[in-house]
Design a protein around this motif. Sequence first.
Motif, mmCIF file in Angstrom:
data_model
loop_
_atom_site.group_PDB
_atom_site.id
_atom_site.type_symbol
_atom_site.label_atom_id
_atom_site.label_comp_id
_atom_site.label_asym_id
_atom_site.label_seq_id
_atom_site.Cartn_x
_atom_site.Cartn_y
_atom_site.Cartn_z
ATOM 1 N N ARG A 1 -34.493 20.008 92.580
ATOM 2 C CA ARG A 1 -35.135 21.349 92.384
ATOM 3 C C ARG A 1 -34.936 22.218 91.462
ATOM 4 O O ARG A 1 -35.058 23.443 91.385
ATOM 5 N N ASN A 2 -34.352 21.734 90.405
ATOM 6 C CA ASN A 2 -33.732 22.422 89.537
ATOM 7 C C ASN A 2 -33.843 21.881 87.948
ATOM 8 O O ASN A 2 -33.607 20.670 87.549
ATOM 9 N N LYS A 3 -34.933 22.765 87.196
ATOM 10 C CA LYS A 3 -35.381 22.268 85.738
ATOM 11 C C LYS A 3 -34.219 22.109 84.724
ATOM 12 O O LYS A 3 -34.323 21.165 83.978
ATOM 13 N N ASP A 4 -33.172 22.969 85.046
ATOM 14 C CA ASP A 4 -32.218 22.953 84.075
ATOM 15 C C ASP A 4 -31.386 21.702 83.998
ATOM 16 O O ASP A 4 -31.003 20.884 82.856
ATOM 17 N N VAL A 5 -31.126 21.032 85.044
ATOM 18 C CA VAL A 5 -30.488 19.749 85.464
ATOM 19 C C VAL A 5 -31.635 18.710 84.912
ATOM 20 O O VAL A 5 -30.990 17.601 84.373
ATOM 21 N N HIS A 6 -32.795 18.808 85.246
ATOM 22 C CA HIS A 6 -33.737 17.852 84.697
ATOM 23 C C HIS A 6 -33.713 17.687 83.296
ATOM 24 O O HIS A 6 -33.514 16.480 82.574
ATOM 25 N N VAL A 7 -33.746 18.776 82.498
ATOM 26 C CA VAL A 7 -33.711 18.691 80.974
ATOM 27 C C VAL A 7 -32.058 18.107 80.669
ATOM 28 O O VAL A 7 -32.398 17.390 79.647
ATOM 29 N N ALA A 8 -31.058 18.702 81.274
ATOM 30 C CA ALA A 8 -29.850 18.443 80.735
ATOM 31 C C ALA A 8 -29.721 16.688 81.038
ATOM 32 O O ALA A 8 -28.978 15.964 80.338
ATOM 33 N N LEU A 9 -30.301 16.061 82.194
ATOM 34 C CA LEU A 9 -30.016 14.887 82.509
ATOM 35 C C LEU A 9 -31.057 13.936 81.234
ATOM 36 O O LEU A 9 -30.267 12.872 81.099
ATOM 37 N N SER A 10 -32.239 14.476 81.232
ATOM 38 C CA SER A 10 -32.901 13.921 80.309
ATOM 39 C C SER A 10 -32.244 13.595 78.679
ATOM 40 O O SER A 10 -32.223 12.451 78.169
ATOM 41 N N LYS A 11 -31.543 14.706 78.487
ATOM 42 C CA LYS A 11 -30.926 14.732 77.181
ATOM 43 C C LYS A 11 -29.598 13.758 77.159
ATOM 44 O O LYS A 11 -29.278 12.975 76.193
ATOM 45 N N THR A 12 -28.974 14.013 78.276
ATOM 46 C CA THR A 12 -27.851 12.892 78.506
ATOM 47 C C THR A 12 -28.212 11.535 78.589
ATOM 48 O O THR A 12 -27.526 10.662 77.747
#
Length: 309
Positions: free
Chosen positions: A292-303
């Motif tokens: 439910r968190n877009k910030d985590v989605h973005v950070a995960l894709s970058k990682t």
Amino acid sequence: MASGNDSLVTEFILLGLTQEPELQVPLFFLFLGIFVTTVVGNIGLLVVIGLNPPLHTPMYYFLFNLSLTDLCYASVIMPKMLISFIKKNNISYSECMAQLYFFAFFVISECCVLTSMAYDRYVAICKPLLYKVIMSPQVCLMLMMGTYAMGFVGAMAHTGCMLRLTFCNGNIINHFMCDIPPLLHLSCTSTYINELVAFIVVGISVIVPSLTVFISYSLILSNIFHIRPTEGRSKAFSICSSHIIAVSIFFGSSAFMYLKPFPARSLDQEKICTVFYTIVAPVMNPFIYSLRNKDVHVALSKTLKRKVF
């Protein structure tokens, strides 16, 4: 067990979640999958938060500590639980006391982490202009130091009181872990002090945080309904609803477990209730706070991109 005037227990037998033979193998694979998911999910969240500077904020600092406590106390409980599904599960007296100590330490710490997260969301939504001042790195560090200090004191109180008891009413624990209620059933000495300490410690570490969380979210919800832009209101509610779900599961099950009078307890009900805050909560939290968190989605894709390319 050693011989003497009293029969002193040196080893316990954990009966596990169920004694039904036909359920042992399916439950073993079910909880093995839950344990693997818990470990992978929480370690993944720790790595994502640690490797991405945009997530080095108070909100994710507390989430990092929540994942750490979830990972630790699931690892304290679930390996011994899994053993009980496939063979006779013996645990020595010293191992039992150690498991009780670390379980109490991490559960009490989690109560305080969830409370800190509620306070952080209150400041972020109700006092946004003062957020960076109120939730400074020093304040966040002090909150976490207080969290682990509370866990240490509570765990020492529970374990210290348990060490003073003599266990001579058998050595079979009707549970999948060394928890306070089933151990008190085996004691042949007075458990009054243990029960009193349990109510005091649980009252401080469950009731006080629950009231703090309730007040924080009452103020948050009141403030959210006064946010005029629909987008801002939905974003604020989305962030808070995740935390409300996690808090409800954890505090609800733990309060039901420990705030009942000890003589009126059913150990079978307690085992099911314990599953919720020791097993369900740790496996759900990574999904609640990441899906439910877009910030985590973005950070995960970058990682992932960084690791692949």
